[in-house]
Design an enzyme around this catalytic site. Structure first.
Site, PDB file in Angstrom:
ATOM      1  CG  ASP A 181      -8.045   0.066   4.766  1.00  0.00           C
ATOM      2  OD1 ASP A 181      -8.128  -0.999   5.416  1.00  0.00           O
ATOM      3  OD2 ASP A 181      -6.976   0.486   4.254  1.00  0.00           O
ATOM      4  NE  ARG A 240      -0.243  -3.876  -1.267  1.00  0.00           N
ATOM      5  CZ  ARG A 240       0.877  -3.399  -0.763  1.00  0.00           C
ATOM      6  NH1 ARG A 240       2.002  -4.074  -0.915  1.00  0.00           N
ATOM      7  NH2 ARG A 240       0.894  -2.263  -0.107  1.00  0.00           N
ATOM      8  CG  ASP A 247      -8.635   2.819   1.313  1.00  0.00           C
ATOM      9  OD1 ASP A 247      -7.815   3.432   0.600  1.00  0.00           O
ATOM     10  OD2 ASP A 247      -8.426   1.689   1.793  1.00  0.00           O
ATOM     11  CE  LYS A 273      -7.604   0.645  -1.254  1.00  0.00           C
ATOM     12  NZ  LYS A 273      -6.366   0.911  -0.490  1.00  0.00           N
ATOM     13  CD  GLU A 285      -7.080  -2.173   2.100  1.00  0.00           C
ATOM     14  OE1 GLU A 285      -6.116  -2.308   2.866  1.00  0.00           O
ATOM     15  OE2 GLU A 285      -7.434  -1.074   1.618  1.00  0.00           O
ATOM     16  CE  LYS A 295      -5.804   1.778   7.167  1.00  0.00           C
ATOM     17  NZ  LYS A 295      -4.377   1.923   6.796  1.00  0.00           N
TER      18      LYS A 295
END
Ligand code: BES
Ligand code: MN
Ligand code: ZN
Length: 515
Positions: free
Chosen positions: A292, A373, A310, A287, A371, A299
């Site tokens: 993010d 996944r 991330d 990933k 996001e 967030k």
């Protein structure tokens, strides 16, 4: 030049060096008479409950009883982790005594404490070279190879410092060369040291990449680093898939994540051919969300800066690829990194939007902050073409995994028991541990949506499990495991990337290669 552009060039230049070099040079040599050795720092281990080892008594004698004197004073008792520096003797500039605790309790964990203490002891000096006199040191439950690999890996990875974007970085460790004298045969000892230092260097590459800020470490930057790694080895070829290609492949899920940012997404493919041409490859999928923000499901502000980490999964994949390339492992490994930035904007994906993945499954994006996944599922479909021997994805996937396991264990999920056991064993061996979590269909049911084949979040609890179950839906055609490293990839205080799970993955691949 603007500040940003300036930082950019700075970081590129320094990272180029980091990728190319191993900071400490390790070598194995049997030293029969330590009193004639030349070194800036001779490291002598001492157990709290037994007499001095052969080398320790020889050095004690040569130094006119200096070691015994310190022990008699009671200042140094040989307690685990204790260090004491004394003036040297002959061509030895200084002696570093390191406590090992009780001899009968000297197991792997105590040996790790010893390695840490060796590092701290040397770090407190200006010695450029050190001689570790291991004599016939024995670790309960581990062989000499384990000890040597652990020592070089620990010393190498502890020597890491972040220097990229600070004007006055912490001074680097003076230490450049370490000679280890031990009972193991020289060739085997050297091999173990080389493997440990390659892993340590891989850990440092992962840490450095993850520590870089999101304005430098973008998907394009990751692609550039991959190309650079590809140029440095004949066994490694690199291909970058741009958004246009991803659209042709039908990666609607991955592309929905990058819709709100100005940074182009990249699908990075690194192909390491160390095995026979037709050996089916082990595949690592990272990933690579370089920042993010959560997207439209924004967030909260607190700690949002940590979402530069991330891309920790991608960093771990880079570090692992570097380590196995250095080791020239005789197997084939393909790395795929799904790199994108998750940002809100007028063009961003909205909660409730339905997207179509490369596998053809439709997904209702109930929360744009789930996001990881969404980018991984398309990467998992993409790697089917390699007919993999195994696929492991690595992702800072869920805050729920941090709640479940904290910072000590990586969450491990697998659709094949044998693969789970192999990864657990690799984690134990490298002390980069994982814990096996369930993938029961009851959890998969939590992902049901009224408007698409799947929702991207699960209702109810078990957030790390439902995220893994989402991925499992896209990984049915091969042996697959998922590592949720949300709690293990970085520390918050003091803030910094850990380089996990490079130790685990490198060990896993070494085991597959029979090394
Ligand atoms: N990258 C985060 C996971 C994360 C959060 C890792 C905090 C480490 C610390 C991931 O993309 C995310 O935001 N996940 C959400 C999922 C939720 C919306 C179902 C989370 O964990 O809150
Ligand atoms: Mn998120
Ligand atoms: Zn994320």
């Amino acid at each position: 030049m603007g500040l940003l552009a300036q930082h950019h060039t700075l970081a590129l230049a320094k990272t180029a060096r980091l990728l190319a070099m191993t900071a400490i040079k390790f070598s194995a040599r049997k030293v029969n008479d330590p009193t004639t050795a030349t070194t800036e720092c001779a490291v002598v281990y001492i157990f709290s409950d037994s007499k001095l080892s052969g080398t320790a008594s020889a050095l004690n004698k040569a130094s006119g009883g200096a070691i015994k004197a310190v022990l008699d004073l009671g200042d140094f008792t040989g307690k685990s982790g204790q260090c004491s520096t004394l003036p040297g003797t002959g061509k030895i500039k200084r002696l570093l005594l390191v406590g090992c605790g009780e001899k009968k309790q000297f197991d792997r964990s105590a040996a790790r404490d010893f390695a840490q203490a060796v590092y701290s002891g040397i770090n407190g000096t200006s010695a450029k070279s050190a001689l570790l006199l291991l004599d016939d040191m024995k670790v309960k439950g581990a062989d000499d190879q384990w000890l040597l690999e652990m020592l070089s890996r620990t010393l190498e990875s502890k020597s890491y410092r972040y220097t990229e974007t600070v004007s006055k970085p912490k001074p680097a460790l003076s230490l450049q060369r370490v000679v280890i004298s031990c009972a193991a045969p020289k060739a085997a000892a050297q091999r173990a040291l080389d493997q440990g230092s390659a892993t340590g260097n891989g850990i440092n590459i992962a840490r450095n990449m993850a520590n870089l800020p999101g304005n430098i470490c973008t998907p394009s930057y990751l692609a550039q680093q991959a190309r650079k790694m590809g140029r440095s080895s004949n066994a490694l070829s690199v291909q970058i898939l741009e958004e246009k290609k991803m659209r042709e492949l039908g990666m609607g899920s991955l592309l929905s994540v990058t819709a709100g940012t100005d940074q182009p997404a990249k699908l990075i493919v690194m192909n390491y051919q160390g095995g026979k041409k037709n050996d089916s490859p082990h595949v690592l999928v990272g990933k690579g969300i370089t920042f993010d923000s959560g997207g439209i499901s924004l967030k909260p502000g607190a700690k949002m800066d940590e979402m530069k980490y991330d891309m920790g999964g991608a960093a771990g994949v880079f570090g692992t690829m570097d380590a196995i390339t250095t080791m020239k492992l005789p197997l084939n490994v393909i790395a795929v990194i799904a790199a994108a930035e998750n940002m809100p904007s007028g063009g961003a994906t909205k909660p409730g939007d339905v997207v179509t993945s490369m596998a053809g499954k439709t997904i209702e994006v109930l929360n744009t902050d789930a996001e990881g996944r969404l980018v991984l599922c398309d990467a998992l479909t993409y790697v089917e073409r390699f007919k993999p021997a195994s696929v492991i994805d690595i992702a800072t996937l869920t805050g729920a995994c941090v709640v479940a396991l904290g910072s000590h264990a990586t969450g491990l999920y697998a659709n094949k028991e044998q693969l789970a056991q192999q990864l657990l064993a690799a984690g134990t061996e490298s002390h980069d541990r994982a814990w096996h979590m369930p993938l029961w269909h009851e959890y998969t049911k939590q992902l049901r949506s009224n408007f698409a084949d799947l929702g991207n979040i699960g209702g109810g609890g078990g957030g790390s499990v439902t995220a893994a179950c989402f991925l499992a839906e896209f990984a049915k055609s091969y042996d697959w495991a998922h590592l949720d490293i949300a709690g293990t990839a970085w520390d918050s205080a003091p803030k910094g990337a850990t380089g996990r799970p490079v130790g685990l993955l490198t060990r896993y691949l070494m085991d597959r290669a029979g090394k």
